[in-house]
Write a protein that holds these residues in place. Structure first.
Motif, PDB file in Angstrom:
ATOM      1  N   SER A  92       0.938  -1.229  -0.167  1.00 12.26           N
ATOM      2  CA  SER A  92       0.170  -0.127   0.116  1.00 12.26           C
ATOM      3  C   SER A  92       0.926   1.090   0.051  1.00 12.26           C
ATOM      4  O   SER A  92       1.040   1.953  -1.010  1.00 12.26           O
ATOM      5  N   THR A  93       1.508   1.339   1.172  1.00  9.11           N
ATOM      6  CA  THR A  93       2.144   2.813   1.306  1.00  9.11           C
ATOM      7  C   THR A  93       3.672   2.912   0.836  1.00  9.11           C
ATOM      8  O   THR A  93       4.280   3.701   0.755  1.00  9.11           O
ATOM      9  N   THR A  94       4.170   1.582   0.937  1.00  6.09           N
ATOM     10  CA  THR A  94       5.437   1.335   0.416  1.00  6.09           C
ATOM     11  C   THR A  94       5.574   1.853  -1.181  1.00  6.09           C
ATOM     12  O   THR A  94       4.827   1.240  -1.805  1.00  6.09           O
ATOM     13  N   ASP A  95       6.195   2.759  -1.664  1.00  2.87           N
ATOM     14  CA  ASP A  95       6.521   3.323  -2.781  1.00  2.87           C
ATOM     15  C   ASP A  95       7.443   2.584  -3.791  1.00  2.87           C
ATOM     16  O   ASP A  95       8.314   3.045  -4.155  1.00  2.87           O
ATOM     17  N   LEU A  96       6.918   1.193  -4.383  1.00  9.53           N
ATOM     18  CA  LEU A  96       8.011   0.554  -5.173  1.00  9.53           C
ATOM     19  C   LEU A  96       8.003   1.167  -6.743  1.00  9.53           C
ATOM     20  O   LEU A  96       6.907   1.408  -7.155  1.00  9.53           O
ATOM     21  N   PRO A  97       9.116   0.727  -7.291  1.00 14.12           N
ATOM     22  CA  PRO A  97       9.139   1.083  -8.722  1.00 14.12           C
ATOM     23  C   PRO A  97       8.752  -0.105  -9.461  1.00 14.12           C
ATOM     24  O   PRO A  97       8.572  -1.210  -8.781  1.00 14.12           O
ATOM     25  N   LEU A  98       8.274   0.028 -10.577  1.00 14.40           N
ATOM     26  CA  LEU A  98       7.921  -1.157 -11.360  1.00 14.40           C
ATOM     27  C   LEU A  98       9.011  -2.129 -11.840  1.00 14.40           C
ATOM     28  O   LEU A  98      10.307  -1.559 -11.851  1.00 14.40           O
ATOM     29  N   LEU A 118      -7.287   7.099  -4.826  1.00 14.91           N
ATOM     30  CA  LEU A 118      -7.128   6.052  -5.614  1.00 14.91           C
ATOM     31  C   LEU A 118      -5.906   5.189  -4.745  1.00 14.91           C
ATOM     32  O   LEU A 118      -5.492   4.268  -5.322  1.00 14.91           O
ATOM     33  N   VAL A 119      -5.523   5.636  -3.762  1.00 12.97           N
ATOM     34  CA  VAL A 119      -4.366   5.021  -3.232  1.00 12.97           C
ATOM     35  C   VAL A 119      -4.902   3.553  -2.773  1.00 12.97           C
ATOM     36  O   VAL A 119      -6.192   3.246  -2.755  1.00 12.97           O
ATOM     37  N   GLU A 120      -3.917   2.461  -2.620  1.00 16.06           N
ATOM     38  CA  GLU A 120      -4.433   1.085  -2.158  1.00 16.06           C
ATOM     39  C   GLU A 120      -4.776   1.146  -1.027  1.00 16.06           C
ATOM     40  O   GLU A 120      -4.382   2.002  -0.286  1.00 16.06           O
ATOM     41  N   TRP A 121      -5.515   0.035  -0.696  1.00 20.78           N
ATOM     42  CA  TRP A 121      -6.189  -0.209   0.761  1.00 20.78           C
ATOM     43  C   TRP A 121      -4.997  -0.261   1.457  1.00 20.78           C
ATOM     44  O   TRP A 121      -3.865  -0.958   1.409  1.00 20.78           O
ATOM     45  N   ALA A 122      -5.135   0.400   2.800  1.00 20.63           N
ATOM     46  CA  ALA A 122      -3.930   0.485   3.453  1.00 20.63           C
ATOM     47  C   ALA A 122      -3.817  -0.836   4.493  1.00 20.63           C
ATOM     48  O   ALA A 122      -4.869  -1.077   5.252  1.00 20.63           O
ATOM     49  N   TYR A 123      -2.969  -1.495   4.336  1.00 20.90           N
ATOM     50  CA  TYR A 123      -2.656  -2.723   4.933  1.00 20.90           C
ATOM     51  C   TYR A 123      -2.079  -2.818   6.309  1.00 20.90           C
ATOM     52  O   TYR A 123      -2.036  -4.015   7.037  1.00 20.90           O
ATOM     53  N   GLY A 124      -1.782  -1.558   6.705  1.00 21.72           N
ATOM     54  CA  GLY A 124      -1.263  -1.498   8.299  1.00 21.72           C
ATOM     55  C   GLY A 124      -0.317  -2.432   8.570  1.00 21.72           C
ATOM     56  O   GLY A 124       0.943  -2.704   7.844  1.00 21.72           O
ATOM     57  N   ASP A 125      -0.354  -3.287   9.644  1.00 19.27           N
ATOM     58  CA  ASP A 125       0.570  -4.305  10.181  1.00 19.27           C
ATOM     59  C   ASP A 125       1.091  -5.342   9.080  1.00 19.27           C
ATOM     60  O   ASP A 125       2.035  -6.021   9.110  1.00 19.27           O
ATOM     61  N   TYR A 126       0.138  -5.590   8.087  1.00 26.41           N
ATOM     62  CA  TYR A 126       0.358  -6.245   7.117  1.00 26.41           C
ATOM     63  C   TYR A 126       1.129  -5.954   5.970  1.00 26.41           C
ATOM     64  O   TYR A 126       1.150  -6.545   4.955  1.00 26.41           O
ATOM     65  N   GLU A 127       1.336  -4.617   5.811  1.00 25.34           N
ATOM     66  CA  GLU A 127       2.207  -4.086   4.626  1.00 25.34           C
ATOM     67  C   GLU A 127       3.494  -4.923   4.462  1.00 25.34           C
ATOM     68  O   GLU A 127       4.266  -5.092   5.437  1.00 25.34           O
ATOM     69  N   GLY A 128       3.558  -5.447   3.410  1.00 29.51           N
ATOM     70  CA  GLY A 128       4.752  -6.249   2.941  1.00 29.51           C
ATOM     71  C   GLY A 128       4.755  -7.653   3.237  1.00 29.51           C
ATOM     72  O   GLY A 128       5.879  -8.310   3.020  1.00 29.51           O
ATOM     73  N   VAL A 129       3.478  -8.126   3.667  1.00 30.24           N
ATOM     74  CA  VAL A 129       3.395  -9.453   4.282  1.00 30.24           C
ATOM     75  C   VAL A 129       2.658 -10.139   3.238  1.00 30.24           C
ATOM     76  O   VAL A 129       1.715  -9.563   2.835  1.00 30.24           O
TER      77      VAL A 129
END
Length: 188
Positions: free
Chosen positions: A26-32, A81-92
């Motif tokens: 969600s909030t992690t701003d990764l490149p393609l 339009l941001v992605e669903w905020a995953y909170g503690d599950y970001e990157g999981v």
């Protein structure tokens, strides 16, 4: 506007390392990835012949870069339009969450520190309302947020988004048949 009503074209961003690996992003701003860039660029000829009177993108660089490569470098950034905020599950991954929460899905279980389905729907309801004021709108965003947006376009609860699997670098079209919102094309 088509004879039946407005259209909303939705594009999920190109592949990132985390989308490829099934990690909630969600909030992690990764490149393609390289493959993500190539697939996003391949969208350009498919969208070039279509006239849009509104083009929006999530502020995340994966969505903005997809818009740029698809031929829309001036897409308007819309925070809704941001992605669903995953909170503690970001990157999981879902499998990792299920090690401690059996049967977990974003559609049916809480996301600690993240958004609820109703919070996500409230944002995307604003996008739907805005798109319906245009003949043909185009949005670049994320998997879960676009699935919720689709459910809301179809006048369904946010959890109904679970039925709309959405791959990276795909185009889907929402529209109307007479007075009823409908799915015109999906995940193509």
């Amino acid at each position: 506007m088509s004879s039946d009503g407005p259209e909303l074209w939705v594009v999920r961003h190109g592949e990132t390392e985390w989308s490829r690996d099934g990690r909630h992003t969600s909030t992690t701003d990764l490149p393609l990835t390289e493959d993500g860039e190539a697939a996003a660029a391949a969208l350009a000829p498919r969208l070039a012949e279509v006239a849009f009177d509104l083009v929006l993108t999530s502020p995340r660089r994966r969505a903005r870069r997809t818009a740029e490569l698809a031929g829309f470098p001036d897409a308007e950034v819309d925070e809704d339009l941001v992605e669903w905020a995953y909170g503690d599950y970001e990157g999981v991954t879902t499998a990792e969450v299920r090690e401690t929460v059996p049967g977990w899905t974003v559609w049916t279980h809480p996301t600690p520190g993240g958004e609820t389905p109703d919070e996500v729907a409230a944002r995307l309801d604003r996008v739907v309302a805005r798109a319906r004021r245009h003949d043909r709108a185009l949005v670049f965003a994320h998997g879960h947020s676009l699935r919720v947006l689709t459910a809301r376009w179809l006048e369904q609860s946010p959890a109904e988004g679970r039925f709309f699997k959405l791959d990276t670098s795909t185009i889907s079209v929402l529209g109307y048949e007479r007075e009823h919102p409908t799915l015109l094309s999906w995940n193509s």
